[in-house]
Design a protein around this motif. Structure first.
Motif, PDB file in Angstrom:
ATOM      1  N   ASN A 360       0.696  -1.301  -0.119  1.00 42.62           N
ATOM      2  CA  ASN A 360       0.260  -0.495  -0.036  1.00 42.62           C
ATOM      3  C   ASN A 360       1.010   1.252   0.175  1.00 42.62           C
ATOM      4  OD1 ASN A 360      -2.409  -1.227   0.372  1.00 42.62           O
ATOM      5  ND2 ASN A 360      -1.543  -1.279   2.230  1.00 42.62           N
ATOM      6  N   GLY A 361       2.191   1.525  -0.605  1.00 42.61           N
ATOM      7  CA  GLY A 361       3.079   2.374  -0.125  1.00 42.61           C
ATOM      8  C   GLY A 361       2.974   3.409  -1.682  1.00 42.61           C
ATOM      9  N   THR A 362       4.071   3.925  -1.705  1.00 44.67           N
ATOM     10  CA  THR A 362       3.991   4.986  -2.690  1.00 44.67           C
ATOM     11  C   THR A 362       5.948   4.977  -3.202  1.00 44.67           C
ATOM     12  OG1 THR A 362       2.131   6.284  -2.505  1.00 44.67           O
ATOM     13  CG2 THR A 362       3.226   6.721  -4.000  1.00 44.67           C
ATOM     14  N   MET A 363       5.949   5.219  -4.080  1.00 43.95           N
ATOM     15  CA  MET A 363       8.116   5.623  -4.639  1.00 43.95           C
ATOM     16  C   MET A 363       7.801   6.752  -5.496  1.00 43.95           C
ATOM     17  SD  MET A 363      10.162   2.578  -6.125  1.00 43.95           S
ATOM     18  CE  MET A 363      11.732   3.104  -6.735  1.00 43.95           C
ATOM     19  N   ALA A 364       8.152   7.558  -5.223  1.00 49.38           N
ATOM     20  CA  ALA A 364       9.215   8.292  -5.809  1.00 49.38           C
ATOM     21  C   ALA A 364      10.882   8.757  -6.044  1.00 49.38           C
ATOM     22  CB  ALA A 364       8.447  10.038  -5.464  1.00 49.38           C
ATOM     23  N   ILE A 365      10.272   8.197  -7.595  1.00 49.28           N
ATOM     24  CA  ILE A 365      12.050   8.626  -7.820  1.00 49.28           C
ATOM     25  C   ILE A 365      12.227   9.213  -9.101  1.00 49.28           C
ATOM     26  CG2 ILE A 365      11.697   6.202  -9.794  1.00 49.28           C
ATOM     27  CD1 ILE A 365      14.726   5.490  -8.896  1.00 49.28           C
ATOM     28  N   VAL A 366      13.762  10.351  -9.165  1.00 44.92           N
ATOM     29  CA  VAL A 366      14.211  10.775 -10.583  1.00 44.92           C
ATOM     30  C   VAL A 366      14.830  10.256 -11.404  1.00 44.92           C
ATOM     31  CG1 VAL A 366      15.155  13.002 -10.566  1.00 44.92           C
ATOM     32  CG2 VAL A 366      13.470  13.123  -8.510  1.00 44.92           C
ATOM     33  N   LEU A 367      14.702   9.697 -12.173  1.00 42.92           N
ATOM     34  CA  LEU A 367      16.300   9.299 -13.007  1.00 42.92           C
ATOM     35  C   LEU A 367      15.779  10.547 -15.067  1.00 42.92           C
ATOM     36  CD1 LEU A 367      13.956   5.799 -12.744  1.00 42.92           C
ATOM     37  CD2 LEU A 367      16.243   6.573 -12.303  1.00 42.92           C
ATOM     38  N   PRO A 368      16.546  10.322 -15.781  1.00 42.53           N
ATOM     39  CA  PRO A 368      17.334  10.423 -16.720  1.00 42.53           C
ATOM     40  C   PRO A 368      16.258   9.977 -17.183  1.00 42.53           C
ATOM     41  CG  PRO A 368      18.525   8.548 -16.336  1.00 42.53           C
ATOM     42  CD  PRO A 368      17.820   8.806 -15.201  1.00 42.53           C
ATOM     43  N   HIS A 369      15.891  11.278 -18.337  1.00 43.31           N
ATOM     44  CA  HIS A 369      14.396  11.559 -19.043  1.00 43.31           C
ATOM     45  C   HIS A 369      14.434   9.742 -20.254  1.00 43.31           C
ATOM     46  CE1 HIS A 369      11.595  13.016 -22.281  1.00 43.31           C
ATOM     47  NE2 HIS A 369      11.071  13.760 -20.732  1.00 43.31           N
ATOM     48  N   GLY A 370      16.180   9.893 -20.507  1.00 44.50           N
ATOM     49  CA  GLY A 370      15.755   8.550 -21.710  1.00 44.50           C
ATOM     50  C   GLY A 370      14.988   7.184 -21.347  1.00 44.50           C
ATOM     51  N   VAL A 371      14.873   6.893 -19.620  1.00 44.04           N
ATOM     52  CA  VAL A 371      13.823   5.638 -19.172  1.00 44.04           C
ATOM     53  C   VAL A 371      13.044   5.643 -19.785  1.00 44.04           C
ATOM     54  CG1 VAL A 371      15.717   5.672 -17.434  1.00 44.04           C
ATOM     55  CG2 VAL A 371      13.414   6.935 -16.847  1.00 44.04           C
ATOM     56  N   LEU A 372      11.948   6.726 -20.516  1.00 45.55           N
ATOM     57  CA  LEU A 372      10.699   6.932 -20.303  1.00 45.55           C
ATOM     58  C   LEU A 372      10.521   5.973 -22.328  1.00 45.55           C
ATOM     59  CD1 LEU A 372       9.518  10.452 -19.696  1.00 45.55           C
ATOM     60  CD2 LEU A 372       9.792   8.219 -18.801  1.00 45.55           C
ATOM     61  N   PHE A 373      11.992   6.072 -22.867  1.00 49.96           N
ATOM     62  CA  PHE A 373      11.575   6.219 -24.506  1.00 49.96           C
ATOM     63  C   PHE A 373      13.041   4.866 -25.138  1.00 49.96           C
ATOM     64  CE2 PHE A 373      13.649   9.910 -24.022  1.00 49.96           C
ATOM     65  CZ  PHE A 373      14.558  10.157 -24.868  1.00 49.96           C
ATOM     66  N   ARG A 374      14.239   4.960 -23.976  1.00 48.21           N
ATOM     67  CA  ARG A 374      14.967   3.874 -24.347  1.00 48.21           C
ATOM     68  C   ARG A 374      14.358   2.744 -24.778  1.00 48.21           C
ATOM     69  NH1 ARG A 374      18.899   6.952 -20.909  1.00 48.21           N
ATOM     70  NH2 ARG A 374      18.426   4.672 -19.358  1.00 48.21           N
ATOM     71  N   GLY A 375      14.987   1.881 -26.188  1.00 44.34           N
ATOM     72  CA  GLY A 375      14.419   0.333 -26.337  1.00 44.34           C
ATOM     73  C   GLY A 375      14.847  -1.215 -25.672  1.00 44.34           C
ATOM     74  N   ALA A 376      14.881  -1.499 -26.382  1.00 44.31           N
ATOM     75  CA  ALA A 376      15.532  -3.384 -26.027  1.00 44.31           C
ATOM     76  C   ALA A 376      15.261  -2.997 -24.394  1.00 44.31           C
ATOM     77  CB  ALA A 376      17.674  -2.888 -26.171  1.00 44.31           C
ATOM     78  N   LYS A 377      16.570  -3.843 -23.695  1.00 42.55           N
ATOM     79  CA  LYS A 377      16.187  -4.004 -22.176  1.00 42.55           C
ATOM     80  C   LYS A 377      15.408  -3.531 -21.408  1.00 42.55           C
ATOM     81  CE  LYS A 377      20.376  -7.040 -21.743  1.00 42.55           C
ATOM     82  NZ  LYS A 377      22.044  -7.138 -21.245  1.00 42.55           N
ATOM     83  N   GLU A 378      15.607  -1.954 -21.437  1.00 38.66           N
ATOM     84  CA  GLU A 378      14.664  -0.914 -20.607  1.00 38.66           C
ATOM     85  C   GLU A 378      13.816  -0.738 -20.767  1.00 38.66           C
ATOM     86  OE1 GLU A 378      17.294   2.289 -19.538  1.00 38.66           O
ATOM     87  OE2 GLU A 378      17.845   2.482 -21.031  1.00 38.66           O
ATOM     88  N   GLY A 379      13.074  -1.366 -22.531  1.00 37.26           N
ATOM     89  CA  GLY A 379      11.617  -1.368 -22.978  1.00 37.26           C
ATOM     90  C   GLY A 379      11.004  -2.143 -22.606  1.00 37.26           C
ATOM     91  N   LYS A 380      11.463  -3.847 -22.474  1.00 31.94           N
ATOM     92  CA  LYS A 380      11.364  -4.256 -21.749  1.00 31.94           C
ATOM     93  C   LYS A 380      10.996  -4.136 -20.465  1.00 31.94           C
ATOM     94  CE  LYS A 380      12.987  -8.101 -25.211  1.00 31.94           C
ATOM     95  NZ  LYS A 380      14.493  -9.349 -24.735  1.00 31.94           N
ATOM     96  N   ILE A 381      11.498  -4.075 -19.816  1.00 33.28           N
ATOM     97  CA  ILE A 381      11.081  -3.688 -17.956  1.00 33.28           C
ATOM     98  C   ILE A 381      10.159  -2.521 -18.204  1.00 33.28           C
ATOM     99  CG2 ILE A 381      11.998  -2.736 -15.856  1.00 33.28           C
ATOM    100  CD1 ILE A 381      14.743  -3.847 -17.005  1.00 33.28           C
ATOM    101  N   ARG A 382       9.889  -1.611 -19.074  1.00 23.38           N
ATOM    102  CA  ARG A 382       9.164  -0.959 -18.757  1.00 23.38           C
ATOM    103  C   ARG A 382       7.640  -1.047 -19.372  1.00 23.38           C
ATOM    104  NH1 ARG A 382      11.727   2.911 -22.265  1.00 23.38           N
ATOM    105  NH2 ARG A 382      11.091   2.518 -24.488  1.00 23.38           N
TER     106      ARG A 382
END
Length: 547
Positions: A360-382
């Protein structure tokens, strides 16, 4: 009225005069270290005075140090140290109390080995309370007393250290109303050192206004009736982000943090303790978050379980290299999502925090903008995160907010138990005030982000609530411009008005040219060449006017 900021400026000015050729980030360890030692010593004086430990307790706290030196001697010293360490988690012997050290400095009776002896004594007394050992052990290790930049001789180094003690002792840690502002001064100083550390600042400090946004987003739906709320920052830096969360939660929180950099880890311990966080409410660890999954908890049957937290906040290093070898595919943090690329650990940090988030918790994290659209492994995680309905909101932040980088960043808000199936996108990239060295979020910028998050509805050119199907149609690409159209169309051009303006401009030009020709005709010269040139210009202008 004296404020923490004014006192900080005073300390900073004096420190700059004293530090000579020493880098600000290095000198920081001495200033903040001695401030912390003074705090611990004065806290101990308060404990002795408030608890009336002595048979003849002085009427005023100013006399407590002298009474302590008189009473805690010989065979009685061990009893006093045991009692105080049991309550405060540490113990300082009478000859090493701050007031005693300052008196020796003022009387020129201090010896070069006093500083080494007082820190060794402090460390030795930590064995008296095993529950607090981890919270204090090595906390002064970054104060290198043999640093040649303090001086080339033992005497020169001792003199430099006494100057720092004199500086720290001069500062009044109370404002004009008697309010204790030490913790505020300490945090202002950390920020000041961050400003002057360039890219190194990113290792230990998240700008306060960004911390406020993270803390508020992570606690919007927080159950304020939880009696012992827990907060976790797995890349905690100096601990300032953890402390900011407390301002959003009613009850006292239990602080958990992990930090790889030892110097920064020491800063975090000092910072929390100086903000009146008792040693039994903080659990900090100096280790590699991605290599050592922590923290874990053992149940009554002795079975090890991951410890989960009500709130998780973090500003981890951006696009860090990490070991993503296949053995980590069995790691419960990553096995349901996949491994982040070797050169970009952003999602590895995110998955670590999510793994330790309460249902029931909430997490807030700052990351570089690229995590939103980079593909390959990051795309699968997203894609896995979206299919599990764990991404609640994405907020695009302004560029230039951080000391360590000017790149645009995003805040991701995650939950394990979402009721809604959509994702809120907010484009807050244009809401800031431009500063000299970095951009700053204003109150109205923060309020707009938080209110939009709470209301969770479309706002023209600012926010959009996207359904899962809409995100799926975009191949799970979360780049904010795909969902929030910030384009402002140009107003239509009135061609009739443009023609009229052009006509008026031409009339004005002709009028000015006629006036210029008139003035040129009044000019004369005895030089025939000059007159020929002047007449040629007049002729050209007259022809333009006739056209």
């Amino acid at each position: 009225m004296t404020t923490a900021k004014e006192v900080t400026s005073q300390i900073w000015e004096m420190a700059n005069r004293l530090r000579g050729n020493m880098d600000a980030s290095e000198y920081r360890n001495y200033i903040l270290g001695f401030m912390f030692y003074r705090y611990l010593s004065e806290r101990r004086e308060k404990y002795l005075f408030d608890n009336k430990v002595f048979d003849e307790n002085p009427d005023d706290i100013s006399g407590i140090n002298e009474e302590y030196a008189k009473e805690a001697s010989g065979e009685y010293l061990a009893d006093y140290l045991d009692d105080i360490a049991g309550s405060l988690g540490y113990a300082i012997e009478p000859q090493y109390m701050w007031r005693t050290i300052v008196d020796e400095v003022n009387n020129n009776t201090i010896t070069p080995d006093t500083f080494q002896n007082m820190f060794e004594s402090f460390d030795n007394n930590l064995r008296l309370n095993s529950k607090a050992t981890q919270d204090f052990t090595g906390v002064f290790d970054d104060m290198n007393l043999n640093n040649s930049r303090l001086g080339n001789t033992t005497a020169a180094r001792a003199k430099a250290l006494t100057q720092i003690i004199d500086l720290v002792d001069q500062v009044d840690y109370q404002d004009d109303n008697g309010k204790d502002i030490l913790a505020e001064i300490y945090e202002f100083l950390i920020a000041k050192f961050a400003e002057n550390s360039g890219k190194k600042a990113g290792e230990f400090y998240t700008p306060h206004r960004v911390s406020e946004v993270l803390a508020k987003l992570a606690t919007v739906s927080f159950d304020q009736s939880i009696s012992k709320p827990s907060v976790y920052d797995f890349a905690c830096g100096s601990g300032s982000l953890l402390l900011t969360v407390q301002k959003e939660i009613k009850n006292k929180i239990l602080y958990y943090g992990q930090e790889l950099n030892t110097t920064t880890y020491n800063l975090a311990r000092m910072n929390l303790l100086m903000n009146d966080v008792s040693y039994d409410r903080m659990t900090l660890k100096n280790a590699d978050t991605l290599e050592q999954d922590w923290p874990d908890g053992v149940d009554a049957q002795g079975i090890d379980h991951p410890r989960n937290f009500d709130v998780v906040v973090a500003n981890p290093p951006y696009s860090q290299r990490w070991d993503n070898s296949d053995r980590k595919l069995k790691d419960p943090r990553f096995k349901d999502y996949g491994l982040a690329p070797k050169t970009k650990a952003d999602y590895a940090f995110l998955l670590h925090g999510l793994y330790h988030l309460d249902q029931n918790g909430t997490m807030a994290i700052v990351l570089p903008h690229g995590v939103l659209f980079r593909g390959a492994k990051e795309g699968k995680i997203r894609e896995a995160l979206l299919k599990k309905n764990q991404i609640d909101a994405i907020i695009g932040m302004p560029a230039g907010l951080f000391y360590s980088t000017g790149i645009p960043t995003v805040i991701l808000v995650l939950k394990k138990n979402k009721a809604n199936k959509d994702v809120l996108f907010i484009d807050a990239s244009k809401g800031f005030e431009k500063g000299k060295n970095q951009n700053v979020l204003r109150d109205e910028d923060i309020d707009k982000i938080i209110n939009t998050y709470k209301e969770r509805k479309d706002v023209e050119r600012y926010a959009h609530v996207a359904s899962f199907d809409e995100i799926k149609e975009n191949d799970f690409n979360l780049n904010i411009p795909r969902y929030v159209d910030t384009f402002v169309p140009e107003p239509p051009v009135d061609l009739k008005k443009v023609a009229a303006d052009l006509h008026e401009t031409n009339i004005e030009i002709q009028k000015n040219q006629k006036e210029l020709v008139g003035m040129l005709k009044e000019l004369t010269s005895d030089d025939d060449d000059i007159m020929d040139g002047l007449n040629a210009i007049i002729k050209e202008l007259e022809e333009e006017t006739r056209d």
